[in-house]
Enzyme design. Structure first.
Site, short mmCIF file in Angstrom:
data_model
loop_
_atom_site.label_atom_id
_atom_site.label_comp_id
_atom_site.label_asym_id
_atom_site.label_seq_id
_atom_site.Cartn_x
_atom_site.Cartn_y
_atom_site.Cartn_z
N GLU A 207 -42.75 21.91 -47.82
CA GLU A 207 -41.39 22.31 -47.25
C GLU A 207 -41.48 22.96 -46.00
O GLU A 207 -40.78 24.15 -45.97
CB GLU A 207 -40.25 22.41 -48.12
N GLU A 395 -41.98 16.18 -55.40
CA GLU A 395 -40.86 16.80 -56.20
C GLU A 395 -39.66 15.60 -56.24
O GLU A 395 -39.55 14.81 -55.01
CB GLU A 395 -40.19 17.91 -55.22
#
Length: 489
Positions: A207, A395
């Site tokens: 991320e 995720e």
């Protein structure tokens, strides 16, 4: 709530009827030549996933490990941030968290009971290099060797993420310094050399937007700075450079057969209506709005519109940087929770991002707007724009209030609803032949949720943080059945 609801997907209909319905809808949704158009699921059962589809769970080191001062681990920016009064919602920290450093065998047992075939975990950089560089710490490496060996003994593939935000404070200047990208490459190469005899999937960073923009611009993640735009863009550049140099270092040190990618939370967009003009606008938005991160990585350059928009604040790029950033990947992994809706518009970019409304459905976390179509469109758009060899969802999951019932169980039907709807849309992508190879549910268990502390729970196992007892929730039972049958349930 969903672009394809359960009735449209034919739950309760015969397989032949469902197959025809999905085929017709897919054909209508795609302009000629825009999608692979091949059936990926068994014709015998239109609800099934491909036989080799990889189901897994995901966690991150600072969120679960604890043991922050044991066996030579160095301090991280999150250690420092969590100790700063007022920064964490409940005043907590990750000093103990789920104590997985000592209880990793219990956590492997949870994974095995679910039936997953893969586990995505992250390595704490400061366990390996306590100050971020220099002499490696053998005790830290020993811990991850024990974890890897335990996973393999249980028949579970280790998927390793090398950086999930817990930056060593010993790296002076943090991501403002180009030296941090160089140090990351050294660390990535070291880990590949030591573990790629057993670990075959490495993700460089997790991320980019979170550990750059949210940490150095918005200031709500460690180290919580609010820099001017020219410095933010340089931080972004150091982040993608670390990824690219990390890819090169892993390839230089890893054993044959090692696959390399990253886990990115690209901003995801879905079309307001599945018509050619809105789909085209959504494709444009996906490329433009991720220009500083995933677009740069997949294209090996900063696109002209991004550089023009940044003007004098554009990042300073050295010779060879973009070639490294654009290093070829074996797979792209996406962290997908929510999405923005786009419509075609008479704007310079050709699109407009519609606002989330106050009464839009959301989960317990205020930012988590429910957008099940995100799993389909993230896969499709990345596939169409950049044609990766393989895709994973690294995720996907949600926070929920998770009250404990009198019998000690958590009946999180809202999380089951969320997962069922999202995975239904991933199934659509698999049926249409996009290269989606696996899915990692976030998260294996309740854990330290960054600035929210322990006030937001994402796990499919309840953790009593006083006793460290793990208890499967209803969502764990549901996920186990999904994995067992390899079909929508």
């Amino acid at each position: 709530m969903t672009g394809i609801n359960r009735r449209e997907l034919g739950l309760g209909l015969g397989a032949a009827t469902l197959s025809a319905a999905l085929g017709g809808r897919a054909a209508a949704a795609q302009a000629p030549g825009t999608g692979p158009g091949t059936a990926a699921a068994s014709a015998k059962d239109a609800l099934s996933f491909p036989a080799d589809f990889l189901w897994g769970c995901a966690t991150a080191s600072y969120q679960i490990e604890g043991a922050v001062k044991e066996d030579g681990r160095g301090e991280t920016v999150w250690d420092a941030y969590a100790r700063t009064p007022g920064k964490i919602a409940d005043g907590s920290n990750g000093d103990v968290a789920c104590d997985s450093y000592h209880r990793y065998a219990e956590d492997i047992a949870l994974l095995k009971a679910l039936g997953v075939k893969a586990y995505r975990f992250s390595v704490a950089w400061s366990r390996i290099f306590p100050s971020g560089s220099g002499k490696p710490n053998q005790k830290g490496l020993d811990y991850y060797n024990r974890l890897i060996d335990g996973l393999l003994a249980a028949g579970i593939e280790p998927h390793m993420t090398l950086f999930h935000w817990d930056l060593p404070t010993g790296l002076k200047g943090g991501w403002q310094s180009r030296d941090t990208a160089l140090a990351f490459a050294d660390y990535a190469g070291f880990m590949a050399g030591k573990t790629s005899d057993r670990v075959k999937h490495f993700m460089t960073v997790n991320e980019l937007r979170c550990f750059t923009d949210l940490a150095y611009w918005n200031g709500n993640k460690a180290p919580a700075l609010r820099l001017p735009m020219d410095q933010v863009n340089q931080v972004r550049h150091h982040g993608v450079l670390a990824h690219g140099l990390g890819v090169q270092a892993i390839r230089a040190q890893a054993k044959a057969g090692t696959q390399v990618g990253l886990a990115d939370n690209a901003t995801i967009f879905v079309p307001a209506i599945e018509t050619p003009e809105h789909i085209d606008a959504t494709r444009k938005a996906m490329r433009e709005e991720n220009a500083m991160f995933l677009t740069a990585i997949m294209e090996g350059r900063y696109i002209d519109s991004y550089l023009a928009a940044q003007g004098k604040d554009a990042p300073k790029v050295q010779a060879g940087d973009m070639a490294a950033i654009g290093s070829a990947l074996d797979f792209v992994s996406l962290n997908v929770y929510t999405a923005n809706t786009v419509r075609a518009a008479d704007t310079p970019g050709g699109y407009e991002i519609l606002p989330h409304l106050a009464n839009s459905p959301r989960m317990a976390s205020p930012w988590l707007n429910v957008s099940p179509e995100a799993l389909y469109w993230s896969i499709r758009l990345v596939s169409e724009l950049w044609k990766p060899r393989k895709l994973y969802i690294s995720e996907n999951g949600c926070s929920a209030d998770d009250p404990v019932a009198k019998d000690g169980k958590v009946y999180d039907a809202d999380r089951v609803m969320y997962l069922r709807n999202y995975i239904t849309h991933m199934h659509r992508a698999a049926r249409e032949g996009y290269p989606i190879a696996g899915y990692f549910l976030w998260s294996l268990m309740d854990n330290f949720e960054w600035e929210d502390g322990y006030t937001k729970l994402f796990g499919i196992h309840h953790v009593d943080f006083k006793t460290q007892k793990r208890t499967p929730k209803l969502s764990a039972d549901w996920y186990r059945e999904l994995i067992r049958t390899n079909r929508l349930v």
